[in-house]
Write a protein that holds these residues in place. Structure first.
Motif, mmCIF file in Angstrom:
data_model
loop_
_atom_site.group_PDB
_atom_site.id
_atom_site.type_symbol
_atom_site.label_atom_id
_atom_site.label_comp_id
_atom_site.label_asym_id
_atom_site.label_seq_id
_atom_site.Cartn_x
_atom_site.Cartn_y
_atom_site.Cartn_z
ATOM 1 N N GLY A 138 0.813 -1.207 0.000
ATOM 2 C CA GLY A 138 0.000 0.000 0.000
ATOM 3 C C GLY A 138 0.847 1.257 0.000
ATOM 4 O O GLY A 138 0.536 2.233 -0.694
ATOM 5 N N GLY A 139 1.929 1.253 0.776
ATOM 6 C CA GLY A 139 2.821 2.414 0.806
ATOM 7 C C GLY A 139 3.486 2.666 -0.532
ATOM 8 O O GLY A 139 3.588 3.812 -0.990
ATOM 9 N N VAL A 140 3.936 1.600 -1.182
ATOM 10 C CA VAL A 140 4.549 1.742 -2.511
ATOM 11 C C VAL A 140 3.542 2.285 -3.506
ATOM 12 O O VAL A 140 3.819 3.221 -4.271
ATOM 13 N N GLN A 141 2.340 1.707 -3.508
ATOM 14 C CA GLN A 141 1.314 2.136 -4.456
ATOM 15 C C GLN A 141 0.911 3.580 -4.227
ATOM 16 O O GLN A 141 0.754 4.358 -5.178
ATOM 17 N N GLY A 142 0.744 3.958 -2.955
ATOM 18 C CA GLY A 142 0.361 5.336 -2.657
ATOM 19 C C GLY A 142 1.416 6.343 -3.069
ATOM 20 O O GLY A 142 1.103 7.403 -3.628
ATOM 21 N N ALA A 143 2.681 6.026 -2.808
ATOM 22 C CA ALA A 143 3.768 6.942 -3.176
ATOM 23 C C ALA A 143 3.906 7.051 -4.685
ATOM 24 O O ALA A 143 4.140 8.140 -5.224
ATOM 25 N N MET A 144 3.769 5.936 -5.390
ATOM 26 C CA MET A 144 3.844 5.978 -6.847
ATOM 27 C C MET A 144 2.700 6.791 -7.428
ATOM 28 O O MET A 144 2.875 7.542 -8.395
ATOM 29 N N PHE A 145 1.522 6.643 -6.842
ATOM 30 C CA PHE A 145 0.365 7.417 -7.280
ATOM 31 C C PHE A 145 0.612 8.910 -7.072
ATOM 32 O O PHE A 145 0.390 9.727 -7.967
ATOM 33 N N ALA A 146 1.083 9.281 -5.873
ATOM 34 C CA ALA A 146 1.291 10.692 -5.552
ATOM 35 C C ALA A 146 2.427 11.297 -6.359
ATOM 36 O O ALA A 146 2.410 12.494 -6.677
ATOM 37 N N SER A 147 3.422 10.477 -6.706
ATOM 38 C CA SER A 147 4.573 10.998 -7.461
ATOM 39 C C SER A 147 4.230 11.312 -8.906
ATOM 40 O O SER A 147 4.982 12.022 -9.579
ATOM 41 N N GLY A 148 3.116 10.796 -9.396
ATOM 42 C CA GLY A 148 2.772 10.995 -10.793
ATOM 43 C C GLY A 148 2.116 12.321 -11.108
ATOM 44 O O GLY A 148 1.841 12.612 -12.270
ATOM 45 N N PHE A 149 1.860 13.155 -10.084
ATOM 46 C CA PHE A 149 1.184 14.429 -10.320
ATOM 47 C C PHE A 149 2.192 15.524 -10.655
ATOM 48 O O PHE A 149 3.306 15.555 -10.129
ATOM 49 N N VAL A 150 1.773 16.425 -11.535
ATOM 50 C CA VAL A 150 2.609 17.559 -11.932
ATOM 51 C C VAL A 150 1.790 18.831 -11.754
ATOM 52 O O VAL A 150 0.593 18.802 -11.501
ATOM 53 N N GLY A 151 2.466 19.955 -11.895
ATOM 54 C CA GLY A 151 1.771 21.241 -11.784
ATOM 55 C C GLY A 151 1.441 21.580 -10.353
ATOM 56 O O GLY A 151 2.210 21.330 -9.424
ATOM 57 N N LYS A 152 0.255 22.142 -10.148
ATOM 58 C CA LYS A 152 -0.139 22.607 -8.824
ATOM 59 C C LYS A 152 -0.318 21.469 -7.822
ATOM 60 O O LYS A 152 -0.186 21.671 -6.625
ATOM 61 N N ARG A 153 -0.640 20.265 -8.305
ATOM 62 C CA ARG A 153 -0.856 19.135 -7.405
ATOM 63 C C ARG A 153 0.436 18.379 -7.111
ATOM 64 O O ARG A 153 0.412 17.359 -6.413
ATOM 65 N N ARG A 154 1.550 18.835 -7.620
ATOM 66 C CA ARG A 154 2.817 18.147 -7.397
ATOM 67 C C ARG A 154 3.200 18.224 -5.921
ATOM 68 O O ARG A 154 3.128 19.284 -5.292
ATOM 69 N N LEU A 155 3.614 17.100 -5.337
ATOM 70 C CA LEU A 155 3.941 17.016 -3.925
ATOM 71 C C LEU A 155 5.452 16.950 -3.726
ATOM 72 O O LEU A 155 6.184 16.441 -4.583
ATOM 73 N N ASP A 156 5.916 17.450 -2.574
ATOM 74 C CA ASP A 156 7.327 17.320 -2.241
ATOM 75 C C ASP A 156 7.566 15.946 -1.611
ATOM 76 O O ASP A 156 6.659 15.124 -1.492
ATOM 77 N N LEU A 157 8.797 15.689 -1.173
ATOM 78 C CA LEU A 157 9.147 14.384 -0.632
ATOM 79 C C LEU A 157 8.314 14.042 0.606
ATOM 80 O O LEU A 157 7.866 12.907 0.771
#
Length: 228
Positions: free
Chosen positions: A20-39
């Motif tokens: 679940g942690g891997v899937q969630g991080a991969m999902f969150a890492s795929g966003f660009v622009g205003k929804r882009r998240l830091d580490l």
């Protein structure tokens, strides 16, 4: 004497949390622009995705959250989130891998939730409800934290339906005398297959508005038309 509570093997629970942690991080890492998240943001989403289902399961069952009774859960979820970020930077096309992990995570949490509910004495239907909530809980929390529409509330590939089907298989197998471990494996398999088939063949529940329009069309067709 009271029967001991059902205890999910630590390694199995950590596998679900890690995936679940891997899937969630991969999902969150795929966003660009205003929804882009830091580490930090990606790590938090990974932890929420990894631990959310188990927390919701234990809260519904009114038992102490297992994930807060050991150091390994947070450590595993955090490390898995870091691995998910690494995978996101190594692979360009992650959609298929994310979907496959998502299906497996849904099956794992659904199986563990339903099995634990049955073991502590809940009837079959409430046990399935707990399993489905555990299966989709991490994804719901992920979407809320990211400010996204909650996936299971909108027209799309089957999430809760796949989890419910797997949980009912677990309940049925257990009712026929199968050990909980065997029934849980069947639940994971059925949930994963249904979820993947729904994505591959674009299967979803009908939209509520479409049903309403169809009903109106049927009712309208029954109105006699008087021609001059």
């Amino acid at each position: 004497m009271t029967e001991p509570l059902f205890v999910i093997p630590l390694w199995a629970d950590l596998v679900a949390v890690g995936l679940g942690g891997v899937q969630g991080a991969m999902f969150a890492s795929g966003f660009v622009g205003k929804r882009r998240l830091d580490l930090l943001g990606v790590t938090i989403i990974g932890i929420i995705m990894g631990m959310g289902g188990g927390l919701i399961r234990d809260l519904l069952l009114n038992v102490p959250p297992v994930s807060l009774q050991s150091n390994w859960y947070l450590v595993t979820a955090g490390a898995a989130a870091l691995i998910g970020m690494l995978l996101a930077s190594l692979f360009q096309r992650l959609n298929q891998l994310i979907i496959a992990l998502d299906a497996l995570v849904i099956g794992l949490f659904g199986a563990f939730g339903t099995a634990k509910a049955l073991a502590i004495g809940l009837p079959e239907v409430p046990a399935v409800f707990v399993g489905v909530c555990a299966a989709v809980g991490g994804g719901i929390l992920r979407d809320i934290f990211m400010g996204l529409p909650v996936a299971i509330m909108h027209v799309g590939s089957l999430y809760a339906v796949a989890a419910a089907a797997g949980c009912f298989v677990l309940v049925g197998a257990n009712a026929w005398g199968a050990p909980l471990a065997v029934a849980a494996v069947a639940c994971i398999t059925v949930t994963t297959i249904i979820r993947l088939l729904a994505v591959i063949f674009d299967i979803s529940l009908p939209e509520q508005r479409a049903l309403y329009q169809r009903k109106v069309a049927v009712e309208t067709s029954a109105i006699p038309i008087i021609r001059p």
